[in-house]
Write a protein that holds these residues in place. Sequence first.
Motif, mmCIF file in Angstrom:
data_model
loop_
_atom_site.group_PDB
_atom_site.id
_atom_site.type_symbol
_atom_site.label_atom_id
_atom_site.label_comp_id
_atom_site.label_asym_id
_atom_site.label_seq_id
_atom_site.Cartn_x
_atom_site.Cartn_y
_atom_site.Cartn_z
ATOM 1 N N TYR A 53 0.787 -1.087 0.144
ATOM 2 C CA TYR A 53 -0.034 0.037 -0.030
ATOM 3 C C TYR A 53 0.731 1.275 0.013
ATOM 4 O O TYR A 53 1.734 1.406 0.797
ATOM 5 C CB TYR A 53 -0.839 0.010 1.393
ATOM 6 C CG TYR A 53 -1.680 1.193 1.464
ATOM 7 C CD1 TYR A 53 -2.519 1.635 0.519
ATOM 8 C CD2 TYR A 53 -1.516 2.145 2.725
ATOM 9 C CE1 TYR A 53 -3.640 2.731 0.526
ATOM 10 C CE2 TYR A 53 -2.490 3.334 2.727
ATOM 11 C CZ TYR A 53 -3.283 3.634 1.654
ATOM 12 O OH TYR A 53 -4.036 4.923 1.927
ATOM 13 N N PRO A 83 -2.935 -0.584 7.557
ATOM 14 C CA PRO A 83 -3.056 0.303 6.294
ATOM 15 C C PRO A 83 -3.595 -0.326 5.099
ATOM 16 O O PRO A 83 -2.891 -1.327 4.588
ATOM 17 C CB PRO A 83 -1.696 1.039 6.441
ATOM 18 C CG PRO A 83 -1.324 0.730 7.677
ATOM 19 C CD PRO A 83 -1.719 -0.512 8.184
ATOM 20 N N SER A 85 -5.750 0.552 0.916
ATOM 21 C CA SER A 85 -6.598 1.469 0.106
ATOM 22 C C SER A 85 -8.095 1.032 0.737
ATOM 23 O O SER A 85 -8.658 2.232 0.800
ATOM 24 C CB SER A 85 -6.328 0.880 -1.232
ATOM 25 O OG SER A 85 -7.525 1.799 -1.972
ATOM 26 N N ARG A 87 -8.968 0.448 3.709
ATOM 27 C CA ARG A 87 -9.192 0.920 5.211
ATOM 28 C C ARG A 87 -9.243 2.628 5.257
ATOM 29 O O ARG A 87 -10.001 3.090 5.854
ATOM 30 C CB ARG A 87 -7.846 0.639 6.052
ATOM 31 C CG ARG A 87 -7.927 1.186 7.497
ATOM 32 C CD ARG A 87 -8.716 0.433 8.399
ATOM 33 N NE ARG A 87 -10.072 1.157 8.571
ATOM 34 C CZ ARG A 87 -11.064 0.393 8.958
ATOM 35 N NH1 ARG A 87 -11.142 -0.781 9.361
ATOM 36 N NH2 ARG A 87 -12.359 1.153 9.221
ATOM 37 N N ASN A 88 -8.144 3.095 4.420
ATOM 38 C CA ASN A 88 -8.057 4.599 4.095
ATOM 39 C C ASN A 88 -9.410 4.977 3.472
ATOM 40 O O ASN A 88 -9.995 6.006 3.877
ATOM 41 C CB ASN A 88 -7.140 4.878 3.076
ATOM 42 C CG ASN A 88 -6.829 6.506 3.082
ATOM 43 O OD1 ASN A 88 -6.706 6.892 3.837
ATOM 44 N ND2 ASN A 88 -7.237 6.797 1.586
ATOM 45 N N HIS A 89 -10.009 4.407 2.591
ATOM 46 C CA HIS A 89 -11.450 4.502 2.215
ATOM 47 C C HIS A 89 -12.372 4.837 3.078
ATOM 48 O O HIS A 89 -13.206 5.946 3.336
ATOM 49 C CB HIS A 89 -11.774 3.963 0.810
ATOM 50 C CG HIS A 89 -13.004 4.272 0.118
ATOM 51 N ND1 HIS A 89 -14.165 4.342 0.502
ATOM 52 C CD2 HIS A 89 -13.025 5.024 -1.011
ATOM 53 C CE1 HIS A 89 -15.024 4.832 -0.516
ATOM 54 N NE2 HIS A 89 -14.527 5.309 -1.340
ATOM 55 N N ASP A 91 -12.242 4.822 6.374
ATOM 56 C CA ASP A 91 -11.878 5.904 7.307
ATOM 57 C C ASP A 91 -12.158 7.290 7.027
ATOM 58 O O ASP A 91 -12.599 8.152 7.587
ATOM 59 C CB ASP A 91 -10.366 5.979 7.835
ATOM 60 C CG ASP A 91 -10.109 4.441 8.847
ATOM 61 O OD1 ASP A 91 -11.224 3.802 9.123
ATOM 62 O OD2 ASP A 91 -9.228 4.216 8.876
ATOM 63 N N GLU A 92 -11.850 7.915 5.641
ATOM 64 C CA GLU A 92 -11.710 9.010 5.393
ATOM 65 C C GLU A 92 -13.146 9.545 4.415
ATOM 66 O O GLU A 92 -13.583 10.380 4.631
ATOM 67 C CB GLU A 92 -10.595 9.343 4.096
ATOM 68 C CG GLU A 92 -9.455 9.323 4.870
ATOM 69 C CD GLU A 92 -8.337 9.823 3.984
ATOM 70 O OE1 GLU A 92 -8.434 10.135 2.573
ATOM 71 O OE2 GLU A 92 -7.091 9.867 4.290
ATOM 72 N N GLU A 122 -1.818 2.605 -6.217
ATOM 73 C CA GLU A 122 -2.205 2.863 -4.640
ATOM 74 C C GLU A 122 -1.759 1.646 -3.882
ATOM 75 O O GLU A 122 -1.522 1.587 -2.932
ATOM 76 C CB GLU A 122 -3.833 3.562 -4.433
ATOM 77 C CG GLU A 122 -4.052 3.706 -2.845
ATOM 78 C CD GLU A 122 -5.300 4.468 -2.686
ATOM 79 O OE1 GLU A 122 -6.088 3.881 -2.305
ATOM 80 O OE2 GLU A 122 -5.245 5.611 -3.431
#
Length: 156
Positions: A53, A83, A85, A87-89, A91-92, A122
């Motif tokens: 990632y 971490p 892609s 998890r980031n999506h 969370d954000e 990514e």
Amino acid sequence: MNMKHSSGSNMIAQIAIVVHDIEKTLASYAAFFGMEQPEWFWTGAPEQSKTNYKGTNTNARAKIAFFHLDQLQLELIEPDHHPSSWRNHLDEKGEGPHHIAFVVKDIHGQQADMEAKGMPVEQTGVFHGGRYAVMDTVQDLKILIELLEYDQKDRP
């Protein structure tokens, strides 16, 4: 970038949605489609998946499930806390569409072509029967694009 030229097809193969609770969401989609609810399963262990990632190896895993709908696959993804892609999506941006996917014949060539056009990789990884690359195409296409390459001629 020309998906049709590079992959032989411009047909969307998959739409993926990230969720907080895969079991609840699976039940909702199964009822909506009037279909049997598929089983979810964990993505491969880190040593098998080789998930990377944003240039760093990660132990990220996710619960995933697939609905096979005529010529389109709907993927549900519930990521773990590592971490990624996914998890980031989650969370954000919260729950919702994560990517659309295309099956390609030359993932590395397609990936290089997209990176040269300002669409960086990514996340990458492998799965039983193939590999994937999630490309950051949000600036231009408003959603992530996933490239899928299968070892076998026919996709699952």
